[in-house]
Design a protein around this motif. Structure first.
Motif, PDB file in Angstrom:
ATOM      1  N   GLU A  19       0.840  -1.204   0.000  1.00 39.54           N
ATOM      2  CA  GLU A  19       0.000   0.000   0.000  1.00 39.54           C
ATOM      3  C   GLU A  19       0.875   1.255   0.000  1.00 39.54           C
ATOM      4  OE1 GLU A  19      -3.074   2.523  -0.255  1.00 39.54           O
ATOM      5  OE2 GLU A  19      -3.278   0.344  -0.369  1.00 39.54           O
ATOM      6  N   LYS A  20       1.916   1.249   0.822  1.00 38.27           N
ATOM      7  CA  LYS A  20       2.832   2.393   0.852  1.00 38.27           C
ATOM      8  C   LYS A  20       3.531   2.546  -0.500  1.00 38.27           C
ATOM      9  CE  LYS A  20       6.553   4.505   3.416  1.00 38.27           C
ATOM     10  NZ  LYS A  20       7.460   4.425   4.543  1.00 38.27           N
ATOM     11  N   ALA A  21       3.968   1.448  -1.072  1.00 39.48           N
ATOM     12  CA  ALA A  21       4.616   1.485  -2.388  1.00 39.48           C
ATOM     13  C   ALA A  21       3.633   1.978  -3.447  1.00 39.48           C
ATOM     14  CB  ALA A  21       5.149   0.103  -2.756  1.00 39.48           C
ATOM     15  N   GLU A  49      11.594  -1.831 -15.255  1.00 39.59           N
ATOM     16  CA  GLU A  49      12.903  -1.999 -15.897  1.00 39.59           C
ATOM     17  C   GLU A  49      14.026  -1.221 -15.206  1.00 39.59           C
ATOM     18  OE1 GLU A  49      12.156  -0.867 -19.938  1.00 39.59           O
ATOM     19  OE2 GLU A  49      10.775  -2.528 -20.247  1.00 39.59           O
ATOM     20  N   ASN A  50      13.684  -0.268 -14.352  1.00 44.87           N
ATOM     21  CA  ASN A  50      14.684   0.582 -13.703  1.00 44.87           C
ATOM     22  C   ASN A  50      15.364  -0.170 -12.561  1.00 44.87           C
ATOM     23  OD1 ASN A  50      16.051   2.571 -12.183  1.00 44.87           O
ATOM     24  ND2 ASN A  50      14.631   4.139 -12.877  1.00 44.87           N
ATOM     25  N   ALA A  51      16.686  -0.263 -12.633  1.00 47.98           N
ATOM     26  CA  ALA A  51      17.457  -0.983 -11.616  1.00 47.98           C
ATOM     27  C   ALA A  51      17.368  -0.319 -10.241  1.00 47.98           C
ATOM     28  CB  ALA A  51      18.909  -1.084 -12.050  1.00 47.98           C
ATOM     29  N   TYR A  52      17.013   0.962 -10.192  1.00 43.67           N
ATOM     30  CA  TYR A  52      16.953   1.688  -8.928  1.00 43.67           C
ATOM     31  C   TYR A  52      15.575   1.665  -8.277  1.00 43.67           C
ATOM     32  CZ  TYR A  52      21.522   3.289 -10.353  1.00 43.67           C
ATOM     33  OH  TYR A  52      22.829   3.330 -10.746  1.00 43.67           O
ATOM     34  N   THR A  53      14.603   1.051  -8.923  1.00 46.72           N
ATOM     35  CA  THR A  53      13.265   0.926  -8.344  1.00 46.72           C
ATOM     36  C   THR A  53      13.313  -0.130  -7.245  1.00 46.72           C
ATOM     37  OG1 THR A  53      12.237   1.473 -10.458  1.00 46.72           O
ATOM     38  CG2 THR A  53      10.844   0.382  -8.832  1.00 46.72           C
ATOM     39  N   GLY A  54      12.727   0.189  -6.103  1.00 43.87           N
ATOM     40  CA  GLY A  54      12.692  -0.757  -4.990  1.00 43.87           C
ATOM     41  C   GLY A  54      11.811  -1.956  -5.291  1.00 43.87           C
ATOM     42  N   CYS A  55      12.042  -3.028  -4.558  1.00 49.84           N
ATOM     43  CA  CYS A  55      11.319  -4.279  -4.844  1.00 49.84           C
ATOM     44  C   CYS A  55       9.818  -4.148  -4.628  1.00 49.84           C
ATOM     45  CB  CYS A  55      11.892  -5.440  -4.055  1.00 49.84           C
ATOM     46  SG  CYS A  55      11.734  -5.306  -2.276  1.00 49.84           S
ATOM     47  N   TRP A  56       9.372  -3.409  -3.584  1.00 50.54           N
ATOM     48  CA  TRP A  56       7.931  -3.262  -3.340  1.00 50.54           C
ATOM     49  C   TRP A  56       7.278  -2.501  -4.488  1.00 50.54           C
ATOM     50  CZ3 TRP A  56       6.730  -6.401   0.415  1.00 50.54           C
ATOM     51  CH2 TRP A  56       7.567  -6.555   1.510  1.00 50.54           C
ATOM     52  N   ALA A  57       7.920  -1.415  -4.910  1.00 48.69           N
ATOM     53  CA  ALA A  57       7.376  -0.604  -6.004  1.00 48.69           C
ATOM     54  C   ALA A  57       7.378  -1.390  -7.306  1.00 48.69           C
ATOM     55  CB  ALA A  57       8.188   0.687  -6.158  1.00 48.69           C
ATOM     56  N   LYS A  58       8.422  -2.173  -7.524  1.00 51.46           N
ATOM     57  CA  LYS A  58       8.501  -2.985  -8.732  1.00 51.46           C
ATOM     58  C   LYS A  58       7.359  -4.001  -8.768  1.00 51.46           C
ATOM     59  CE  LYS A  58      12.733  -3.230 -10.391  1.00 51.46           C
ATOM     60  NZ  LYS A  58      14.059  -3.583 -10.839  1.00 51.46           N
TER      61      LYS A  58
END
Length: 70
Positions: A19-21, A49-58
Motif C-alpha cells: 500500500e505504501k509502495a 525496468e529501472n534498476a533503482y526501483t525498490g522491490c515493493w514498487a517494482k
C-alpha cells in the motif's frame, strides 16, 4: 482478505508494505508525467525496468501492468 501482490493478510487491497509502495508510485507519476510526458502504462514499464526501483514498487508496477487495460 489477501494482498493482491503477496497474499499477506490485509483489510485492504494491498498489505501495508505494498500500500505504501502503491501510494508512492501513484504520487511520483505526476512528476514523471510533467517531466517526460509518459503515459501511465509507459511509466509502470519504466519502473519495472529501472534498476533503482525498490522491490515493493517494482512488484506494485508489475501487478498494475497486469491489470491495466490501456
Amino acid at each position: 482478505m489477501k494482498c493482491m501482490v503477496c497474499d499477506r493478510e490485509t483489510l485492504e487491497k494491498f498489505c501495508e508494505f505494498h500500500e505504501k509502495a502503491y501510494r508512492n508510485v501513484v504520487q511520483k507519476f505526476e512528476y514523471w508525467k510533467r517531466a517526460t510526458g509518459v503515459s501511465w502504462k509507459e511509466y509502470l514499464k519504466e519502473l519495472v525496468e529501472n534498476a533503482y526501483t525498490g522491490c515493493w514498487a517494482k512488484e506494485i508496477a508489475e501487478s498494475l501492468l497486469k491489470n491495466t487495460d490501456e
